[in-house]
Design a protein around this motif. Structure first.
Motif, PDB file in Angstrom:
ATOM      1  N   SER A 277      -5.982  -0.883  -6.439  1.00 41.98           N
ATOM      2  CA  SER A 277      -6.937   0.098  -6.931  1.00 41.98           C
ATOM      3  C   SER A 277      -7.328   1.086  -5.838  1.00 41.98           C
ATOM      4  O   SER A 277      -7.545   2.267  -6.104  1.00 41.98           O
ATOM      5  CB  SER A 277      -8.191  -0.612  -7.458  1.00 41.98           C
ATOM      6  N   ALA A 278      -7.431   0.604  -4.595  1.00 39.47           N
ATOM      7  CA  ALA A 278      -7.773   1.494  -3.482  1.00 39.47           C
ATOM      8  C   ALA A 278      -6.685   2.545  -3.276  1.00 39.47           C
ATOM      9  O   ALA A 278      -6.970   3.666  -2.834  1.00 39.47           O
ATOM     10  CB  ALA A 278      -7.966   0.689  -2.200  1.00 39.47           C
ATOM     11  N   ALA A 279      -5.433   2.197  -3.613  1.00 38.80           N
ATOM     12  CA  ALA A 279      -4.345   3.158  -3.473  1.00 38.80           C
ATOM     13  C   ALA A 279      -4.568   4.371  -4.367  1.00 38.80           C
ATOM     14  O   ALA A 279      -4.131   5.477  -4.051  1.00 38.80           O
ATOM     15  CB  ALA A 279      -3.011   2.485  -3.809  1.00 38.80           C
ATOM     16  N   TRP A 280      -5.232   4.160  -5.494  1.00 36.96           N
ATOM     17  CA  TRP A 280      -5.576   5.269  -6.369  1.00 36.96           C
ATOM     18  C   TRP A 280      -6.516   6.227  -5.648  1.00 36.96           C
ATOM     19  O   TRP A 280      -6.402   7.451  -5.762  1.00 36.96           O
ATOM     20  CB  TRP A 280      -6.233   4.743  -7.649  1.00 36.96           C
TER      21      TRP A 280
ATOM     22  N   ARG B 131       0.834  -1.203   0.000  1.00 37.11           N
ATOM     23  CA  ARG B 131       0.000   0.000   0.000  1.00 37.11           C
ATOM     24  C   ARG B 131       0.868   1.253   0.000  1.00 37.11           C
ATOM     25  O   ARG B 131       0.558   2.235  -0.676  1.00 37.11           O
ATOM     26  CB  ARG B 131      -0.913   0.018   1.238  1.00 37.11           C
ATOM     27  N   HIS B 132       1.959   1.236   0.771  1.00 36.95           N
ATOM     28  CA  HIS B 132       2.872   2.378   0.766  1.00 36.95           C
ATOM     29  C   HIS B 132       3.426   2.631  -0.635  1.00 36.95           C
ATOM     30  O   HIS B 132       3.513   3.772  -1.092  1.00 36.95           O
ATOM     31  CB  HIS B 132       4.036   2.133   1.736  1.00 36.95           C
ATOM     32  N   ILE B 133       3.828   1.548  -1.308  1.00 38.20           N
ATOM     33  CA  ILE B 133       4.395   1.678  -2.648  1.00 38.20           C
ATOM     34  C   ILE B 133       3.379   2.274  -3.611  1.00 38.20           C
ATOM     35  O   ILE B 133       3.659   3.238  -4.329  1.00 38.20           O
ATOM     36  CB  ILE B 133       4.867   0.302  -3.171  1.00 38.20           C
ATOM     37  N   THR B 134       2.180   1.692  -3.634  1.00 36.43           N
ATOM     38  CA  THR B 134       1.193   2.143  -4.601  1.00 36.43           C
ATOM     39  C   THR B 134       0.668   3.534  -4.270  1.00 36.43           C
ATOM     40  O   THR B 134       0.324   4.291  -5.176  1.00 36.43           O
ATOM     41  CB  THR B 134       0.022   1.154  -4.659  1.00 36.43           C
ATOM     42  N   ARG B 135       0.628   3.910  -3.012  1.00 38.77           N
ATOM     43  CA  ARG B 135       0.242   5.279  -2.689  1.00 38.77           C
ATOM     44  C   ARG B 135       1.231   6.256  -3.300  1.00 38.77           C
ATOM     45  O   ARG B 135       0.856   7.281  -3.870  1.00 38.77           O
ATOM     46  CB  ARG B 135       0.233   5.478  -1.167  1.00 38.77           C
ATOM     47  N   THR B 136       2.528   5.951  -3.163  1.00 39.48           N
ATOM     48  CA  THR B 136       3.551   6.821  -3.721  1.00 39.48           C
ATOM     49  C   THR B 136       3.404   6.933  -5.231  1.00 39.48           C
ATOM     50  O   THR B 136       3.541   8.008  -5.810  1.00 39.48           O
ATOM     51  CB  THR B 136       4.960   6.272  -3.382  1.00 39.48           C
ATOM     52  N   ILE B 137       3.121   5.793  -5.870  1.00 40.22           N
ATOM     53  CA  ILE B 137       2.960   5.783  -7.328  1.00 40.22           C
ATOM     54  C   ILE B 137       1.835   6.713  -7.742  1.00 40.22           C
ATOM     55  O   ILE B 137       1.998   7.572  -8.606  1.00 40.22           O
ATOM     56  CB  ILE B 137       2.659   4.360  -7.815  1.00 40.22           C
ATOM     57  N   TRP B 138       0.668   6.528  -7.128  1.00 42.77           N
ATOM     58  CA  TRP B 138      -0.486   7.323  -7.542  1.00 42.77           C
ATOM     59  C   TRP B 138      -0.307   8.788  -7.167  1.00 42.77           C
ATOM     60  O   TRP B 138      -0.716   9.673  -7.917  1.00 42.77           O
ATOM     61  CB  TRP B 138      -1.752   6.773  -6.893  1.00 42.77           C
ATOM     62  N   ASN B 139       0.291   9.077  -6.057  1.00 47.35           N
ATOM     63  CA  ASN B 139       0.493  10.467  -5.671  1.00 47.35           C
ATOM     64  C   ASN B 139       1.397  11.188  -6.652  1.00 47.35           C
ATOM     65  O   ASN B 139       1.275  12.387  -6.860  1.00 47.35           O
ATOM     66  CB  ASN B 139       1.126  10.548  -4.273  1.00 47.35           C
ATOM     67  N   SER B 140       2.325  10.459  -7.275  1.00 50.32           N
ATOM     68  CA  SER B 140       3.241  11.093  -8.213  1.00 50.32           C
ATOM     69  C   SER B 140       2.538  11.566  -9.465  1.00 50.32           C
ATOM     70  O   SER B 140       3.094  12.335 -10.240  1.00 50.32           O
ATOM     71  CB  SER B 140       4.354  10.114  -8.606  1.00 50.32           C
TER      72      SER B 140
ATOM     73  N   PHE C 247     -12.211   8.882  -0.655  1.00 47.22           N
ATOM     74  CA  PHE C 247     -12.673   8.140   0.527  1.00 47.22           C
ATOM     75  C   PHE C 247     -13.608   7.005   0.120  1.00 47.22           C
ATOM     76  O   PHE C 247     -13.516   5.889   0.631  1.00 47.22           O
ATOM     77  CB  PHE C 247     -13.388   9.092   1.492  1.00 47.22           C
ATOM     78  N   ALA C 248     -14.527   7.290  -0.794  1.00 45.56           N
ATOM     79  CA  ALA C 248     -15.482   6.269  -1.224  1.00 45.56           C
ATOM     80  C   ALA C 248     -14.770   5.113  -1.915  1.00 45.56           C
ATOM     81  O   ALA C 248     -15.113   3.944  -1.708  1.00 45.56           O
ATOM     82  CB  ALA C 248     -16.523   6.883  -2.150  1.00 45.56           C
ATOM     83  N   LEU C 249     -13.770   5.425  -2.749  1.00 45.70           N
ATOM     84  CA  LEU C 249     -13.034   4.377  -3.459  1.00 45.70           C
ATOM     85  C   LEU C 249     -12.288   3.473  -2.494  1.00 45.70           C
ATOM     86  O   LEU C 249     -12.269   2.249  -2.664  1.00 45.70           O
ATOM     87  CB  LEU C 249     -12.046   5.008  -4.452  1.00 45.70           C
ATOM     88  N   ILE C 250     -11.670   4.057  -1.485  1.00 44.73           N
ATOM     89  CA  ILE C 250     -10.918   3.258  -0.515  1.00 44.73           C
ATOM     90  C   ILE C 250     -11.839   2.292   0.223  1.00 44.73           C
ATOM     91  O   ILE C 250     -11.569   1.090   0.334  1.00 44.73           O
ATOM     92  CB  ILE C 250     -10.198   4.181   0.489  1.00 44.73           C
ATOM     93  N   ILE C 251     -12.952   2.820   0.735  1.00 45.62           N
ATOM     94  CA  ILE C 251     -13.887   1.988   1.489  1.00 45.62           C
ATOM     95  C   ILE C 251     -14.444   0.866   0.614  1.00 45.62           C
ATOM     96  O   ILE C 251     -14.507  -0.299   1.020  1.00 45.62           O
ATOM     97  CB  ILE C 251     -15.029   2.854   2.052  1.00 45.62           C
TER      98      ILE C 251
END
Length: 443
Positions: free
Chosen positions: A136-139, A12-21, A284-288
Motif C-alpha cells: 500500500s505504501a508503494a501507492w 517495493r521496486h515491483i510495486t512502485r513500477t506497478i503504481w507508477n504505470s 509522503f504521508a501515505l509512505i510514512i
C-alpha cells in the motif's frame, strides 16, 4: 531476516513500477474531442476505466497461473507488459489508441493479485501487516513519482526548448518522455527480479513433520504423497473471503471515484468550484504512515475494527470539502491539504485491513487465485469509478447554482453514500470472522 529485507526491497521496486504505470495520463484535452471544459472529466474517466476493465477480465487467470507456476513468473511477465504498453501509451495520437493501450496493459499485467500474495508470504501471519502495508505504501510512492514525472517531463519542447527541439519526436508526442522513463525503470526492475526468491510453498520444508504426523493420524503413511497434498476448495463458497472481497470492492469503487473527482475538481476553474490544487504531499504521508505506524495500529485494534473506525471518520471529513473550498488563500491550502492527507490515510487503512483478511482466510496454494478473484471484483468496480466519477462531477459542475446540493456538495454527497454502504458491509452478519486454515494450525 536478511532474506526478508532483501526480498522486501525488490518487492517495493515491483510495486512502485506497478503504481507508477497508472499515473501520468496524457492530457485528454489534447485529443481535441471535448466540446466544453467540463466534458474533459468524462473523457478522462474512459481512459482510466479501460485499464480497470482489462485487469478485471484476467486477474483470476493470472492468479491461478501464480498458484500453479509461482509468483515470480507472473511478476516478470507483468512488468515486461508495463515496458511495452506504457511506452505505446505515451505514443497515443487519439483517444481510442489511449483506451486500447490501457485496456491491453490491464489485461496482460497480472501482477496486482500475486504481488499481494507474495508480500503476505514473506512474513508469518502476525507480521503480515508489514508486508501488505508496504504494498500500500508503494501507492504513495507512485503518488509522488507519477505526478512529478508528468509535471516536469511532459511537453518537454515547451519547457526545455534548448534540449528538446521543435519538430522532433518529443514535439509530436509531448507525453512520450515520462512514459518512456517509467518503461525504462520497469525494464531495470525486470532484471532485478532475477534475484528475488519464489515464495510459493516456501514453508513446505518446515512443515513436513507436521504433514507426516497428520497423515499418520488419518491412517495413512506419511510417505503417501496424495495424503499430504492440500485439496482445492471452491473459493466462491468461502464466505469469509467473499464478504471481505465484496466490501473491498465497494471501497475500491469509492476510492477510485474519489481520486478521479478530487483530481479533476481540484484543478477545475474557480467558477466551477475548483481549487487549483495539487496532491503531491499526500504520497509522503501515505509512505510514512504505512511503513511506520500502520503495523502497530493494526496490531492494537485488529484490521476489522481499525477499518470500521476509519470508515466512520471518513464520511464527515469528505462532506466538509465543499465548505473548505469556500475559503481562500493560505487557509484554504492548509485545510484542504490536511483533509486530503487524512482522507487518503483513512482510505488506505480500510483497504489494507481488508486485504489482510483476504490473505488470512485461504490456504497458501490458493492465495494467488483468491487475490485474483479480489482483483477481478475490485477492477470491475473500479472500471465504473473513473467514468462515473468524472460524469457526476461534470453533472454537478453544470448545476453549480442548484438550490439543493449545489455543485461539489452533490458529488461528495454521492461519494459518501457509496462509502456508507461499504461501511455497513464491514459489520456482522455480512463480514464473517476468519476461519482457521491449515497453515494457521501449523504455525
Amino acid at each position: 531476516m536478511c532474506i526478508n529485507l532483501y526480498t522486501d526491497h525488490y518487492t517495493r521496486h515491483i510495486t512502485r513500477t506497478i503504481w507508477n504505470s497508472e499515473l501520468g495520463l496524457p492530457e485528454v484535452r489534447d485529443f481535441n474531442i471535448a466540446k466544453t471544459e467540463a466534458d474533459i472529466s468524462s473523457y478522462a474517466g474512459y481512459v482510466g476505466s479501460a485499464f480497470m476493465l482489462g485487469r478485471g477480465l484476467t486477474s483470476v487467470f493470472w492468479g491461478m497461473i501464480a498458484d500453479r507456476y509461482g509468483r515470480k513468473p507472473v511478476l516478470v511477465i507483468g512488468i515486461i507488459t508495463i515496458v511495452i504498453f506504457n511506452t505505446l501509451f505515451g505514443l497515443s495520437t487519439s483517444l481510442w489508441m489511449a483506451i486500447v493501450t490501457r485496456f491491453l496493459l490491464g489485461s496482460l499485467c497480472g501482477v496486482f493479485g500475486p504481488v499481494k500474495a507474495y508480500a503476505a508470504e514473506l512474513f508469518r501471519e502476525e507480521h503480515q501487516a508489514i508486508g501488505l502495508s508496504t504494498v500500500s505504501a508503494a501507492w504513495g510512492i507512485g503518488l509522488i513519482i507519477g505526478p512529478a514525472l508528468g509535471g516536469y517531463l511532459a511537453q518537454p519542447t515547451e519547457k526545455y526548448p534548448h534540449v528538446f527541439l521543435k519538430g522532433s519526436i518529443w514535439d509530436k508526442f509531448p507525453y512520450f518522455l515520462p512514459c518512456l522513463i517509467i518503461s525504462g525503470f520497469a525494464f531495470v526492475v525486470v532484471i532485478l527480479c532475477i534475484w528475488i526468491p519464489e515464495t510459493l510453498h516456501n514453508h513446505n520444508g518446515n512443515n513436513k513433520s507436521i504433514d507426516d504426523a497428520e497423515a499418520l493420524k488419518n491412517g495413512s503413511s506419511g510417505g503417501d504423497k496424495d495424503s499430504i497434498i492440500p485439496k482445492n476448495e471452491n473459493l466462491l463458497q468461502n464466505w469469509p473471503l467473499m464478504s471481505a472481497i465484496l466490501a473491498y470492492s465497494v471501497f475500491a469503487l469509492h476510492d477510485v471515484a474519489y481520486q478521479e473527482v478530487f483530481a479533476l475538481w481540484a484543478v477545475s476553474p474557480r467558477r466551477l468550484g475548483g481549487l487549483t490544487f495539487t496532491t503531491d504531499d499526500v504520497g509522503f504521508a501515505l509512505i510514512i504512515y504505512q511503513i511506520t505506524l500502520y503495523p502497530y495500529v493494526e496490531k492494537a485494534f485488529g484490521p476489522v475494527s481499525l477499518a470500521r473506525i476509519s470508515g466512520l471518520l471518513s464520511t464527515p471529513l469528505l462532506q466538509s470539502y465543499p465548505f473548505i473550498a469556500m475559503l481562500s488563500g493560505l487557509t484554504l491550502y492548509i485545510l484542504i491539504s490536511i483533509a486530503s492527507v487524512l482522507k487518503n490515510l483513512l482510505g488506505i487503512t480500510i483497504t489494507t485491513g481488508l486485504i489482510i483478511i483476504q490473505n488470512r482466510v485461504v490456504e497458501q496454494h490458493q492465495r494467488g487465485e483468491a487475490n485474483g478473484i479480489a482483483m477481478t471484483s475490485m477492477s470491475l468496480f473500479k472500471a465504473i469509478g473513473p467514468a462515473t466519477g468524472g460524469a457526476i462531477l461534470t453533472w454537478s459542475q453544470k448545476r453549480i447554482d442548484a438550490s439543493f446540493l449545489p455543485g461539489a456538495h452533490r458529488v461528495f454527497f454521492i461519494l459518501n453514500i457509496v462509502e456508507a454502504f461499504g461501511l455497513l458491509m464491514m459489520f456482522t452478519p455480512f463480514l464473517r470472522e476468519k476461519k482457521k486454515t491449515i497453515s494457521d494450525q501449523k504455525h
